[in-house]
Design an enzyme around this catalytic site. Structure first.
Site, PDB file in Angstrom:
ATOM      1  N   HIS B 130     -17.121 -60.959  22.350  1.00 35.61           N
ATOM      2  CA  HIS B 130     -17.607 -60.879  23.732  1.00 35.61           C
ATOM      3  C   HIS B 130     -18.297 -62.215  24.063  1.00 35.61           C
ATOM      4  O   HIS B 130     -18.831 -62.871  23.172  1.00 35.61           O
ATOM      5  CB  HIS B 130     -18.608 -59.722  23.793  1.00 35.61           C
ATOM      6  CG  HIS B 130     -19.106 -59.377  25.159  1.00 35.61           C
ATOM      7  ND1 HIS B 130     -20.112 -60.079  25.795  1.00 35.61           N
ATOM      8  CD2 HIS B 130     -18.747 -58.380  26.020  1.00 35.61           C
ATOM      9  CE1 HIS B 130     -20.354 -59.517  26.969  1.00 35.61           C
ATOM     10  NE2 HIS B 130     -19.543 -58.488  27.130  1.00 35.61           N
ATOM     11  N   ASP B 207     -22.617 -58.453  16.160  1.00 34.31           N
ATOM     12  CA  ASP B 207     -22.790 -57.968  17.517  1.00 34.31           C
ATOM     13  C   ASP B 207     -22.463 -56.473  17.490  1.00 34.31           C
ATOM     14  O   ASP B 207     -21.298 -56.087  17.446  1.00 34.31           O
ATOM     15  CB  ASP B 207     -21.843 -58.729  18.445  1.00 34.31           C
ATOM     16  CG  ASP B 207     -21.806 -58.136  19.852  1.00 34.31           C
ATOM     17  OD1 ASP B 207     -22.480 -57.122  20.094  1.00 34.31           O
ATOM     18  OD2 ASP B 207     -21.096 -58.705  20.706  1.00 34.31           O
ATOM     19  N   GLN B 210     -21.204 -52.538  20.829  1.00 31.80           N
ATOM     20  CA  GLN B 210     -20.278 -51.402  20.878  1.00 31.80           C
ATOM     21  C   GLN B 210     -20.357 -50.588  19.587  1.00 31.80           C
ATOM     22  O   GLN B 210     -20.314 -49.365  19.611  1.00 31.80           O
ATOM     23  CB  GLN B 210     -18.825 -51.892  21.061  1.00 31.80           C
ATOM     24  CG  GLN B 210     -18.538 -52.649  22.353  1.00 31.80           C
ATOM     25  CD  GLN B 210     -18.509 -51.753  23.583  1.00 31.80           C
ATOM     26  OE1 GLN B 210     -18.410 -50.529  23.486  1.00 31.80           O
ATOM     27  NE2 GLN B 210     -18.638 -52.363  24.750  1.00 31.80           N
ATOM     28  N   LYS B 233     -25.640 -49.088  26.677  1.00 29.73           N
ATOM     29  CA  LYS B 233     -24.355 -48.538  26.213  1.00 29.73           C
ATOM     30  C   LYS B 233     -24.584 -47.353  25.278  1.00 29.73           C
ATOM     31  O   LYS B 233     -23.669 -46.596  24.993  1.00 29.73           O
ATOM     32  CB  LYS B 233     -23.550 -49.609  25.483  1.00 29.73           C
ATOM     33  CG  LYS B 233     -23.112 -50.753  26.378  1.00 29.73           C
ATOM     34  CD  LYS B 233     -22.190 -51.710  25.651  1.00 29.73           C
ATOM     35  CE  LYS B 233     -22.281 -53.106  26.215  1.00 29.73           C
ATOM     36  NZ  LYS B 233     -21.328 -53.390  27.289  1.00 29.73           N
ATOM     37  N   CYS B 371     -15.260 -59.975  29.783  1.00 29.26           N
ATOM     38  CA  CYS B 371     -16.115 -60.960  29.103  1.00 29.26           C
ATOM     39  C   CYS B 371     -15.521 -61.340  27.748  1.00 29.26           C
ATOM     40  O   CYS B 371     -16.240 -61.470  26.759  1.00 29.26           O
ATOM     41  CB  CYS B 371     -17.528 -60.435  28.923  1.00 29.26           C
ATOM     42  SG  CYS B 371     -18.368 -60.134  30.470  1.00 29.26           S
TER      43      CYS B 371
END
Ligand SMILES: Cc1ncc(COP(=O)(O)O)c(C=O)c1O
Ligand SMILES: Cc1ncc(COP(=O)(O)O)c(C=O)c1O
Lengths: 148, 413, 413, 148
Positions: B130, B207, B210, B233, B371
């Protein structure tokens, strides 16, 4: 009703323009040029212009990729701008911007209004107005700041 | 593992009812929300908890002696504890609250890596990152001469771990990689990645924006150095995120933002800094949001997480199967074990036009580059459409998507 | 001036009823909240608006084509408009959303000043600044050799503007000054300061975290270059703040955090950035908080602001008068025209002990250095007690404070 | 009741210690030293120690400023620690920490418990526990890491 709005937006004329854009490609001998970018969809358009001594649109072409709305709008724009004086082009653009926002566009010449009418359905889709206006804003940039 | 003692069996139908917004209509049609990958909706308990807190125990945190200040501080620090448990961090001191996942990664870039980087030093990342896990490293390229080394994915969207291994050289300062791609749904083999990177002495930043939503995270078992999470999220509020980091890294990191709470002493010509995590929490933190995030994590951890994942995987498999009927549709990302995200391209239909038509059917999907422009380039597309699934989705949502796709085709082609 | 058409007369009693928390008790005593300088309580309308938004129109903003995404984007951008009006900014493009006042100042430091600073360049600031308007400049001293030049205040806490003028030299790159001191209550003569600084070609950054709460701000009339605001002191949520900046500065500023939304195009070896304000809003912004902040500003602007200020000043004057009876109490900060903050020291009673005793009476005051250690040094105190007044306070609150003080004396001395 | 808790917290012994701290000042010949800091209130304390060969507290003094609780606690601490072995000091500290948190401190020797009892009121004021424990933690630091 929803369906009606959608069919109006994606009517045949629009889809046809988007599938077979007119005057597509690089214009050799262009003396004005600008690139436009819509961060919303990643769409890009490049407008090539040849203005004559009085500022009339002697020739115009575009290139780019994007959604049906932005492609169709660009294609119709070049179709209609060819041969226009700056004053006429300005008027056309103002009228067009009114039309896609659902505002009054009655000061457009009858002829132009009829041709542009197919874009009127966009006023029901506020998130897509930017797609429709991208080419026009790029044209304006080409005229004002895009001298080559 | 880290879940509370009383785990509820996961009842997808009951869970859906916890989300008020899902009973609304758009354009007269029931809302079918398939954009949780961009941001999840919030269960009632999260909104209730935030509001109740603001109406009963709110004040600024830390340094206040009065009752409300102590009450608010307790809630804020309890939220840190909840996050630590959720990630299985060894201690609350590993948990820094940030304003989001993006800031969590930038914090590592500014405070940990920037002071270390020498021109020519390398940062290894993958083409499926991302922008939030790309642009901070571009800054170090622009500002300090770092070199970005890109690891490709295979055509099915899976990570080429040998390529990743090969990309790590003696000049590598960091491997920065997603836990789960927000476009492909690919889940990366973190334990393996970390083992290989550590074998070469290279720390790994993950990261998890998600990943933390769809996978059970155990930062100790994975042995990651940094793990970034975003609240909104995770069924939590906007305005809050988390950086988990190993203590040795936190200790070595210089401050990022300067201001209240992160100092020890300030005078005219000198300043000393508080210990981590306070050192990285300048100014009034997202207090109400921390309480909301804790409620969201409690909500999620209250379910049997494996059952939630199974539910999401079922929806993905069902959707994947349904769209096979459309020979004009190309799914991007089919890696084994992938998470519940379905991205696709449709012949002759721009993602944007598709999304507009779906929208009028009540179906919210995402269209664009998500993104992830480097990934778009890798798959040679300008944009894709993406349906992403959350615990509150059901098969009827998938059906609505599939019908909408057929309709879009009939309108556009 | 920028207020909505229908301004309500300010009815302090009715307003107080808008704040649910103020009807609670602590230790069986009615809550007397005199710590709004640290953070203000939130009126019902702010909490309602945030919750309603989250339950009806929530999604991530920008780049979504679907209904909820457009609805949320509209709300987010409408909040920017509300902020622009509140500060009388020329355009929404002058308004950057941040996570708080502290980050707003750091943004200027990292993105505007850091790339300009040369060793020996000077930053002028006052001894009454909050750490949030000190530490970012200490960073530039530590990291880039900037020199901090300190302007003193007079014994009554008022700014010595001649001293400020004299401190500005050809090496000065920035004047960084508070609009209102969070300890002394002093309001600084911004128009005059800006005129003098601009006469020497030096931009002015104003820390408006307190000022925007108590004064009507017109950034154009004041001609300030930067104005920082924090949401939670303005009766709004935590997790959000604002930087106002002139367009020329914003254009010149390099990005701060890198991530989604702030880019134009990202590829493997190149990145270009979006125009301001998007350039400075990396990642998912505080969406729900922006909606809450707008509700708070509408709430505040819905009153006759002059009447609100008059009410607060009345409370301050009343409190000031009441404490004169205590010859063992020394007020710190008596500048003419000061805002509604009362700081004091008590002979033989540490601020902490005092605050504990007041707390048991239900009276919440702040004790400590108030993130203003340089000012503590100036007045040669380790800490002070501080009562700060908001629109919802009343004379009974002051009476409770005064009684509590007498009681503390009887216990401690 | 509230009043009772407050009077208990600020009872005469405590106020007396805070106004007239015992063994206050720099200890010449100290072989251990540490500084403690409570960011909550800005309180500071410095503990000076002279440990003999067996680790017994041959002499001890403190310096600092802060609230009544932290000052009284420091003063009582030095008073009680003087002459203790490390094992005794350790035990005293553990008992004290239990006491101020309202936990069971019954393993303290009778004598010590009686003297420390005046600090028990703090357990009703959780936000102030750090004030009471500052000196003790600083003492521990001085022993463990503060060799001069
Ligand atoms: C994989 C991934 N990383 C990072 C982010 C950034 O998170 P945020 O925008 O909340 O900072 C996102 C979400 O947009 C994401 O999907
Ligand atoms: C004058 C002043 N400046 C800056 C700040 C920092 O604001 P925040 O903590 O919300 O970032 C505050 C409040 O703490 C303040 O009073």
């Amino acid at each position: 009703m929803t369906d009606h709005a959608l069919r109006e937006l994606y009517q045949e004329v629009i889809l046809d323009h988007s599938r077979h854009p007119r005057h597509y490609g690089v214009l050799e001998g262009a003396n004005h040029k600008a690139e436009g970018y819509n961060p919303l969809c990643g769409d890009k358009v490049t407008v090539y212009l040849q203005l004559d001594a009085e500022g009339r649109v002697a020739d115009i072409k575009f290139e780019g990729k994007g959604c049906a709305i932005s492609q169709a709008s660009a294609s119709m724009m070049v179709d209609m701008l060819k041969g226009r004086s700056q004053a006429e082009a300005e008027k056309l653009m103002t009228g067009f911007l009114h039309l896609v926002k659902g505002e009054d566009a009655s000061d457009l010449p009858e002829d132009d209004r009829e041709r542009l009418d197919v874009m009127g359905g966009i006023s029901e889709f506020p998130m897509r107005v930017k797609c429709a206006t991208l080419a026009w804003h790029t044209y304006k940039n080409a005229v004002e700041e895009g001298a080559q | 593992m880290n879940a509370p003692a009383n785990i509820k069996a996961f009842d997808a139908k009951a869970a859906r009812a916890d989300f008020e917004i899902l009973s609304r209509t758009v354009y007269g049609k029931p809302l079918v929300y398939l954009d949780s990958g961009a941001s999840a909706q919030k269960p009632r308990v999260v909104l209730d908890t935030m509001r109740d807190f603001a109406q009963t125990d709110y004040a600024n945190v830390h340094r206040g002696v009065h009752y409300l200040s102590a009450a608010a501080t307790d809630r804020y620090e309890a939220a840190r504890e909840t996050v630590a448990k959720f990630l299985n961090a060894p201690s609350v001191d590993n948990i820094v609250f940030t304003k989001g996942g993006t800031e969590a990664i930038n914090l590592v870039s500014y405070s940990w890596l920037a002071p270390l980087i020498q021109p020519g030093d390398e940062i290894v990342l993958t083409v499926m990152e991302h922008h939030s896990n790309i642009v901070p490293w571009h800054f170090l390229r622009e500002r300090a001469g770092a070199v970005l080394k890109w690891v490709d994915v295979r055509d099915d969207g899976s990570l080429d771990i040998e390529a990743l291994d090969a990309a790590i050289t003696p000049k590598t300062k960091l491997v920065a990689i997603t836990h789960m791609s927000n476009v492909l749904g690919t889940i990366t083999p973190l334990a393996d990645i970390v083992a290989r990177a550590h074998a070469k002495g290279v720390p790994v930043l993950v990261d998890g924006c998600q990943g933390a939503v769809h996978e059970i995270v155990d930062v100790q078992a994975l042995d990651v150095d940094f793990y970034a999470v975003t609240g909104h999220k995770l069924y939590g509020p906007t305005g809050i995120g988390v950086l988990y980091a190993k203590k040795a890294h936190l200790k070595a990191m210089r401050p990022f933002n300067g201001g209240g709470e992160m100092i020890r002493e300030v005078s005219k010509d000198r300043v000393t800094y508080a210990d981590p995590p306070a050192r990285f929490e300048a100014g009034t933190p997202p207090i109400i949001e921390s309480v909301g995030l804790a409620a969201a994590l409690d909500y999620l951890s209250g379910f049997d997480r494996a059952a939630v994942t199974a539910h999401e995987h079922d929806l993905l498999a069902y959707a994947r199967e349904q769209v096979r009927q459309f020979n004009w549709l190309r799914v991007i990302g089919d890696a084994p074990g992938k998470g519940a995200i379905l991205s696709f391209e449709a012949d002759g239909m721009h993602a944007h036009d598709l999304a507009t038509i779906l929208d009028r059917e009540g179906v919210a999907v995402r269209a664009g580059h998500h993104c992830a422009q480097v990934l778009m380039e890798r798959f040679d597309v300008a944009s894709t459409s993406r349906a992403s699934f959350a615990l509150y989705n059901n098969r009827a949502d998938v059906d609505a998507l599939v019908e909408g796709l057929a309709k879009a085709r009939s309108i556009l082609i």
